[in-house]
Design a protein around this motif. Structure first.
Motif, PDB file in Angstrom:
ATOM      1  N   GLN A 115      44.456  43.221  37.966  1.00 29.17           N
ATOM      2  CA  GLN A 115      44.635  41.737  38.384  1.00 29.17           C
ATOM      3  C   GLN A 115      43.304  40.968  38.535  1.00 29.17           C
ATOM      4  O   GLN A 115      43.000  39.949  37.857  1.00 29.17           O
ATOM      5  N   GLU A 116      42.484  41.595  39.105  1.00 32.15           N
ATOM      6  CA  GLU A 116      40.946  41.058  39.335  1.00 32.15           C
ATOM      7  C   GLU A 116      40.356  40.837  37.728  1.00 32.15           C
ATOM      8  O   GLU A 116      39.527  39.747  37.578  1.00 32.15           O
ATOM      9  N   THR A 117      40.540  41.673  36.911  1.00 32.06           N
ATOM     10  CA  THR A 117      39.876  41.845  35.582  1.00 32.06           C
ATOM     11  C   THR A 117      40.769  40.573  34.729  1.00 32.06           C
ATOM     12  O   THR A 117      39.855  39.967  33.973  1.00 32.06           O
ATOM     13  N   VAL A 118      41.743  40.468  34.782  1.00 34.17           N
ATOM     14  CA  VAL A 118      42.588  39.425  34.205  1.00 34.17           C
ATOM     15  C   VAL A 118      41.859  38.003  34.521  1.00 34.17           C
ATOM     16  O   VAL A 118      41.822  37.169  33.860  1.00 34.17           O
ATOM     17  N   GLU A 119      42.124  37.897  35.964  1.00 39.43           N
ATOM     18  CA  GLU A 119      41.391  36.714  36.644  1.00 39.43           C
ATOM     19  C   GLU A 119      40.020  36.295  35.893  1.00 39.43           C
ATOM     20  O   GLU A 119      39.532  35.265  35.744  1.00 39.43           O
ATOM     21  N   ALA A 120      39.272  37.412  36.037  1.00 36.09           N
ATOM     22  CA  ALA A 120      37.628  37.334  35.679  1.00 36.09           C
ATOM     23  C   ALA A 120      37.629  36.716  34.181  1.00 36.09           C
ATOM     24  O   ALA A 120      36.863  35.991  33.722  1.00 36.09           O
ATOM     25  N   THR A 121      38.557  37.500  33.476  1.00 36.01           N
ATOM     26  CA  THR A 121      38.403  37.139  31.841  1.00 36.01           C
ATOM     27  C   THR A 121      39.007  35.798  31.695  1.00 36.01           C
ATOM     28  O   THR A 121      38.612  35.135  30.715  1.00 36.01           O
ATOM     29  N   ALA A 122      39.773  35.265  32.328  1.00 33.66           N
ATOM     30  CA  ALA A 122      40.392  33.937  32.156  1.00 33.66           C
ATOM     31  C   ALA A 122      39.177  32.807  32.829  1.00 33.66           C
ATOM     32  O   ALA A 122      39.137  32.082  32.153  1.00 33.66           O
ATOM     33  N   LYS A 123      38.535  33.290  33.887  1.00 35.40           N
ATOM     34  CA  LYS A 123      37.523  32.419  34.218  1.00 35.40           C
ATOM     35  C   LYS A 123      36.321  32.256  33.280  1.00 35.40           C
ATOM     36  O   LYS A 123      35.967  31.226  33.032  1.00 35.40           O
ATOM     37  N   ILE A 124      35.783  33.557  32.926  1.00 35.87           N
ATOM     38  CA  ILE A 124      34.817  33.716  32.212  1.00 35.87           C
ATOM     39  C   ILE A 124      35.051  33.394  30.677  1.00 35.87           C
ATOM     40  O   ILE A 124      34.048  32.681  29.843  1.00 35.87           O
ATOM     41  N   GLY A 125      36.013  33.735  30.094  1.00 35.75           N
ATOM     42  CA  GLY A 125      36.474  33.075  28.803  1.00 35.75           C
ATOM     43  C   GLY A 125      36.168  34.240  27.884  1.00 35.75           C
ATOM     44  O   GLY A 125      36.090  34.026  26.786  1.00 35.75           O
ATOM     45  N   GLU A 126      35.859  35.505  28.269  1.00 33.82           N
ATOM     46  CA  GLU A 126      35.726  36.608  27.319  1.00 33.82           C
ATOM     47  C   GLU A 126      36.499  37.775  27.744  1.00 33.82           C
ATOM     48  O   GLU A 126      36.727  38.070  29.024  1.00 33.82           O
ATOM     49  N   LYS A 127      36.836  38.749  26.699  1.00 33.60           N
ATOM     50  CA  LYS A 127      37.565  39.954  27.081  1.00 33.60           C
ATOM     51  C   LYS A 127      36.564  40.659  28.082  1.00 33.60           C
ATOM     52  O   LYS A 127      35.450  41.047  27.632  1.00 33.60           O
ATOM     53  N   ILE A 128      36.967  41.467  29.109  1.00 35.57           N
ATOM     54  CA  ILE A 128      36.285  42.003  30.001  1.00 35.57           C
ATOM     55  C   ILE A 128      36.738  43.512  30.245  1.00 35.57           C
ATOM     56  O   ILE A 128      38.056  43.701  30.458  1.00 35.57           O
ATOM     57  N   ALA A 129      36.169  44.648  30.188  1.00 36.24           N
ATOM     58  CA  ALA A 129      36.584  45.968  30.178  1.00 36.24           C
ATOM     59  C   ALA A 129      35.822  46.982  31.019  1.00 36.24           C
ATOM     60  O   ALA A 129      34.609  47.226  30.922  1.00 36.24           O
ATOM     61  N   ILE A 130      36.581  47.679  32.004  1.00 39.20           N
ATOM     62  CA  ILE A 130      35.774  48.622  32.869  1.00 39.20           C
ATOM     63  C   ILE A 130      35.904  49.732  32.297  1.00 39.20           C
ATOM     64  O   ILE A 130      36.814  50.199  31.966  1.00 39.20           O
ATOM     65  N   ARG A 131      34.684  50.345  31.808  1.00 40.58           N
ATOM     66  CA  ARG A 131      34.520  51.245  30.857  1.00 40.58           C
ATOM     67  C   ARG A 131      34.636  52.659  31.548  1.00 40.58           C
ATOM     68  O   ARG A 131      35.220  53.730  31.263  1.00 40.58           O
ATOM     69  N   ARG A 132      33.631  52.918  32.562  1.00 43.08           N
ATOM     70  CA  ARG A 132      33.589  54.054  33.150  1.00 43.08           C
ATOM     71  C   ARG A 132      32.700  54.111  34.450  1.00 43.08           C
ATOM     72  O   ARG A 132      32.061  52.915  34.767  1.00 43.08           O
ATOM     73  N   PHE A 133      32.729  55.162  35.311  1.00 46.29           N
ATOM     74  CA  PHE A 133      32.096  55.223  36.711  1.00 46.29           C
ATOM     75  C   PHE A 133      31.764  56.762  36.741  1.00 46.29           C
ATOM     76  O   PHE A 133      32.296  57.592  36.387  1.00 46.29           O
ATOM     77  N   ALA A 134      31.067  56.625  37.907  1.00 49.00           N
ATOM     78  CA  ALA A 134      30.557  57.947  38.456  1.00 49.00           C
ATOM     79  C   ALA A 134      30.301  57.775  40.047  1.00 49.00           C
ATOM     80  O   ALA A 134      29.848  56.572  40.360  1.00 49.00           O
ATOM     81  N   LYS A 135      30.615  58.831  40.861  1.00 50.23           N
ATOM     82  CA  LYS A 135      30.451  58.610  42.113  1.00 50.23           C
ATOM     83  C   LYS A 135      29.924  60.011  42.773  1.00 50.23           C
ATOM     84  O   LYS A 135      30.573  61.017  42.538  1.00 50.23           O
ATOM     85  N   PHE A 136      28.878  59.957  43.470  1.00 53.03           N
ATOM     86  CA  PHE A 136      28.369  61.384  44.053  1.00 53.03           C
ATOM     87  C   PHE A 136      28.446  61.013  45.766  1.00 53.03           C
ATOM     88  O   PHE A 136      28.030  60.177  46.109  1.00 53.03           O
ATOM     89  N   THR A 137      28.822  62.091  46.319  1.00 50.96           N
ATOM     90  CA  THR A 137      28.453  62.071  47.794  1.00 50.96           C
ATOM     91  C   THR A 137      27.742  63.236  48.157  1.00 50.96           C
ATOM     92  O   THR A 137      28.011  64.479  48.013  1.00 50.96           O
ATOM     93  N   ALA A 138      26.725  63.029  48.934  1.00 53.25           N
ATOM     94  CA  ALA A 138      25.640  64.297  49.178  1.00 53.25           C
ATOM     95  C   ALA A 138      26.257  64.880  50.345  1.00 53.25           C
ATOM     96  O   ALA A 138      26.198  64.113  51.613  1.00 53.25           O
TER      97      ALA A 138
END
Length: 297
Positions: A115-138
């Motif tokens: 939902q946030e991605t759709v809203e950001a796309t509408a506001k910014i005017g470009e397609k936005i895609a969350i591509r990848r992530f990494a998370k470490f906990t030591a």
């Protein structure tokens, strides 16, 4: 069979000339990976890694809090948007979400932030895609991040052994190393057997195509190949790489130096490096016209 854009891409991957790239694509029926190998076998390209195409725009962003760190890549269509405050705020929110929540995979992250991605796309005017992530906990160590060139490259690394200042300093040095030297593996044992065999095939083809080397005894050729494979490990395995700040040290020796200084058995547990847009194809641009002009000469 292939386009001017393909010729340009092969040139970027290998550093070979336009004519050589065109010939390689002709010989391999437009297969990009085979064309890279063709140029390497001819001694025209020397790249040991398959350079990924830097394609989509966007940024890589990291957040570290306590012993946990998150690294995300979010893509957009233009570099202009990638530098905008609204877009950066959205990416920061994605990283914060990963940091604070138990996100199992990219599909879950995309769904959670849809939902946030759709809203950001509408506001910014470009397609936005969350591509990848990494998370470490030591559990017993430091998680450090490093972002280079305003979000073009991002690194997350975990150093295990203690939470002392020395561990943090080591983690920072290693993060800089990873950003600059692009290691693919931690140690030689992690390199897949098929990768090693492929490198050997390329090296043997290079020797065969060199009249001065082809006539050498098989035992000598085998030693040459072995030496080249060891060099591949030195260049692509983090612990074997020469430290960018002091090439007289390998990263393995750097870790030992810090361990001895701190009186703790420090080690690099894991790392990840994101280069914005790697592996994604960018829309055609003026470089294609440049290549076309060169091909006509």
């Amino acid at each position: 069979m292939f386009t001017n854009q393909d010729v340009m891409e092969l040139r970027k991957k290998t550093g070979a000339g336009v004519a050589d790239c065109k010939k390689a694509l002709v010989e391999t029926n437009g297969d990009m990976d085979k064309a890279v190998d063709f140029l390497r076998e001819k001694g025209i390209a020397t790249a040991a890694k398959k350079a990924s195409r830097i394609a989509a725009e966007g940024i890589v962003l990291a957040k570290v809090e306590g012993n946990t760190g998150a690294l995300v890549e979010v893509n957009c269509e233009t570099d202009f948007v990638a530098k905008g405050d609204q877009y950066i705020a959205f990416v920061d929110g994605v990283a914060e979400y990963v940091l604070k929540n138990d996100v199992k995979d990219i599909d879950q992250l995309v769904a959670d932030k849809n939902q946030e991605t759709v809203e950001a796309t509408a506001k910014i005017g470009e397609k936005i895609a969350i591509r990848r992530f990494a998370k470490f906990t030591a559990e017993n160590g430091i998680v450090e991040s490093y972002i280079h060139m305003g979000g073009k490259v991002g690194v997350l690394v975990e150093v295990e052994g203690c939470t002392c200042a020395g561990a943090k300093e080591l983690a920072h040095d290693v993060a800089l190393q990873i950003a600059a030297a692009k290691p693919l593996y931690m140690v030689a044992e992690e390199v897949p057997a098929e990768v090693v065999e492929h490198e050997k095939e390329i090296l043997l083809a290079q020797i065969k195509n060199d009249p001065k080397l082809a006539a050498k005894p098989e035992m000598v050729i085998a030693k040459m190949v072995e030496g080249k494979i060891n060099k591949y490990y030195d260049e692509n395995c983090l612990l074997k790489q020469a430290f960018v700040k002091d090439p007289s040290l390998t990263i393995e020796k750097l870790v030992k130096t810090y361990s001895d200084k701190m009186g703790k058995a420090l080690s690099i547990k894991r790392f990840v490096r994101f280069e914005m847009g790697e592996g994604l194809e960018k829309r055609s641009n003026d470089f294609a016209a440049e290549v076309e002009a060169q091909m006509k000469k």
